[in-house]
Design an enzyme around this catalytic site. Structure first.
Site, PDB file in Angstrom:
ATOM      1  N   ASN A 131       0.836  -1.195   0.000  1.00 53.27           N
ATOM      2  CA  ASN A 131       0.000   0.000   0.000  1.00 53.27           C
ATOM      3  C   ASN A 131       0.871   1.244   0.000  1.00 53.27           C
ATOM      4  O   ASN A 131       1.975   1.252   0.554  1.00 53.27           O
ATOM      5  CB  ASN A 131      -0.908   0.038   1.232  1.00 53.27           C
ATOM      6  CG  ASN A 131      -1.767   1.292   1.254  1.00 53.27           C
ATOM      7  OD1 ASN A 131      -2.598   1.484   0.381  1.00 53.27           O
ATOM      8  ND2 ASN A 131      -1.557   2.155   2.232  1.00 53.27           N
ATOM      9  N   GLU A 194      -1.665   1.330  -6.461  1.00 53.65           N
ATOM     10  CA  GLU A 194      -1.339   2.758  -6.546  1.00 53.65           C
ATOM     11  C   GLU A 194      -0.257   3.038  -7.583  1.00 53.65           C
ATOM     12  O   GLU A 194      -0.368   3.992  -8.362  1.00 53.65           O
ATOM     13  CB  GLU A 194      -0.880   3.271  -5.172  1.00 53.65           C
ATOM     14  CG  GLU A 194      -1.977   3.306  -4.119  1.00 53.65           C
ATOM     15  CD  GLU A 194      -2.124   1.994  -3.363  1.00 53.65           C
ATOM     16  OE1 GLU A 194      -2.971   1.930  -2.455  1.00 53.65           O
ATOM     17  OE2 GLU A 194      -1.386   1.031  -3.684  1.00 53.65           O
ATOM     18  N   ASP A 241      -6.620  19.935  10.146  1.00 53.64           N
ATOM     19  CA  ASP A 241      -6.786  19.082   8.977  1.00 53.64           C
ATOM     20  C   ASP A 241      -7.609  19.792   7.908  1.00 53.64           C
ATOM     21  O   ASP A 241      -7.664  21.016   7.878  1.00 53.64           O
ATOM     22  CB  ASP A 241      -7.374  17.721   9.377  1.00 53.64           C
ATOM     23  CG  ASP A 241      -6.794  16.585   8.549  1.00 53.64           C
ATOM     24  OD1 ASP A 241      -7.007  16.578   7.321  1.00 53.64           O
ATOM     25  OD2 ASP A 241      -6.110  15.721   9.106  1.00 53.64           O
TER      26      ASP A 241
END
Length: 422
Positions: A131, A194, A241
């Site tokens: 990942n 990915e 964030d």
């Protein structure tokens, strides 16, 4: 397109600002950061860049498409590009013992309390499953980081698998990679794909090199090699964030860095939390996911994550409606594609979804509140939503499309075209 190649392209086009004044990584950079691509040449005696993908126009340039063709390009590109293993990499020019304090890692806001790596791609692999994803990483020592691992996402799941066997999870943190690969890694794709998606978007093989711990990484400015400890937890947060508000403090896993690899005179890449580049990388990757899901139930024309919705909580979906059941199906499909989404509005294809005024016009003229607003209470959303309780909140879908049985009432007037005399 390499990381430095894209920077040079921006420079040659007059799109890159350079600031040579010495700046502290504690507050000073974030205090003056704007929205344009900016290279700071002296931050803790190092080079630092921000905002290389801070707009749709810059993303389109990196992808090699027109801004209005982004959704078409992303939604039609399968994650099947070639990944090529190579022996050498510019990141191997210098290999040294870890000392994170030598890097220009920024402390962004007064409430942060610590420096954070914000554009670091965490690459992990366990039992053959790989990942790559971006995580915020709090510096807690010269060789230690606290990693925010969102529950049930891929890195979290790999770490949990390793921890159940009492094993560390080998990882690498990659900083300063080419913009297409950075964007691809920010996108939700099938597990382990990915790199393949990055290669497909770029239209050429993605070169990776294998580290001593077995992790394969793309060419980069800086690579931090290490592992996530199986049991050690520390406080992570508070941190600003995507919404521009403070996320809470949680107990999170600890990363130990065993070595640092980097280019000579590396350029450190940083994202300003809740800044334009953060919005682009966190929000736009959801657009093709929504597009492809809505395509199953309606003739979808375009999708955007809206600026006012922090590029994360609000989506506008444009469809060509052929029956009055399609907007409700499109709403459900949108929420299925982006589970952190809070509000979605469905509009007709005569509405310009890039214009907030046009979207508001659709709400004003085509919505009947008791019939066209769908409310979904007590459902899982995002922990980043300040209004949620542990990620549980309410979602709202708005059908702002014309009633087809009375279409004549909603069609917009067109000005007559007068033929000019020769």
């Amino acid at each position: 397109m390499t990381f430095r190649g894209f920077i040079e392209q921006l420079r040659s086009e007059g799109k890159l600002t350079e600031i040579k004044k010495p700046l502290s990584p504690v507050y000073e950079v974030s205090a003056i950061a704007g929205k344009e691509p900016t290279l700071y040449t002296n931050v803790n005696r190092s080079k630092l860049i921000m905002n290389i993908l801070s707009s749709r126009e810059l993303l389109a340039e990196a992808l090699g498409v027109a801004p209005d063709k982004i959704i078409e390009h992303l939604s039609s590109c399968p994650p099947d590009g070639e990944v090529k293993l190579v022996r050498d990499s510019p990141a191997r020019e210098v290999i040294e013992k870890p000392d994170l304090y030598r890097l220009p890692i920024l402390t962004h806001f007064e409430g942060d309390g610590a420096p954070y790596i914000t554009a670091g791609v965490v690459v992990s692999e366990y039992e053959g499953l790989m990942n790559a994803s971006i995580h915020r990483l709090r510096v807690i020592g010269k060789d230690r980081l606290a990693a925010r691992l969102v529950e049930f996402r891929h890195t979290y799941n790999l770490h949990k698998k390793a921890a159940e066997k009492g094993e560390p999870l080998p990882i690498a943190i990659v900083i300063g990679i080419d913009p297409v690969t950075l964007f691809a890694i920010s996108t939700r794709v099938p597990e382990g794909k990915e790199y393949n998606y990055a290669a497909a978007l770029a239209g050429e093989p993605l070169e990776v090199t294998e580290l001593e711990n077995g992790i394969k990484v793309p060419h980069a400015e800086i690579v931090l090699e290490g592992y996530i400890h199986p049991t050690e937890l520390v406080d992570e947060g508070p941190f600003v964030d995507i919404s521009g508000t403070y996320d809470i403090v949680r107990k999170q896993p600890v990363i130990y860095i065993t070595k640092i690899l980097h280019r000579r005179d590396p350029i450190y890449h940083a994202l300003l939390p809740a800044g334009s580049e953060h919005h682009i990388l966190m929000g736009i990757p959801y657009e093709p996911l929504i597009f492809n899901e809505v395509k199953k139930v309606a003739d979808v024309r375009n999708v955007i994550m809206t600026p006012g919705g922090c590029y994360y909580f609000h989506a506008a979906v444009q469809i060509h409606k052929t029956n009055d059941d399609e907007p409700k199906k499109a709403i459900d499909a949108t929420f299925a594609a982006h589970k952190s989404l809070k509000h979605v509005i469905i509009v007709d294809d005569d509405i310009n979804i890039f214009d907030p005024n046009d979207i508001e016009f659709a709400i004003a003229t085509r919505v009947k509140g008791d019939e066209d607003i769908y409310i979904y209470p007590n459902v899982r959303g995002s922990t980043l939503d300040p209004r949620s309780e542990n990620g549980i909140g309410t979602k709202v879908g708005i059908d702002a499309t014309m009633d087809l049985s009375k279409k004549w009432k909603f069609e917009r007037a067109k000005r007559p075209r007068v033929k000019k005399d020769d």
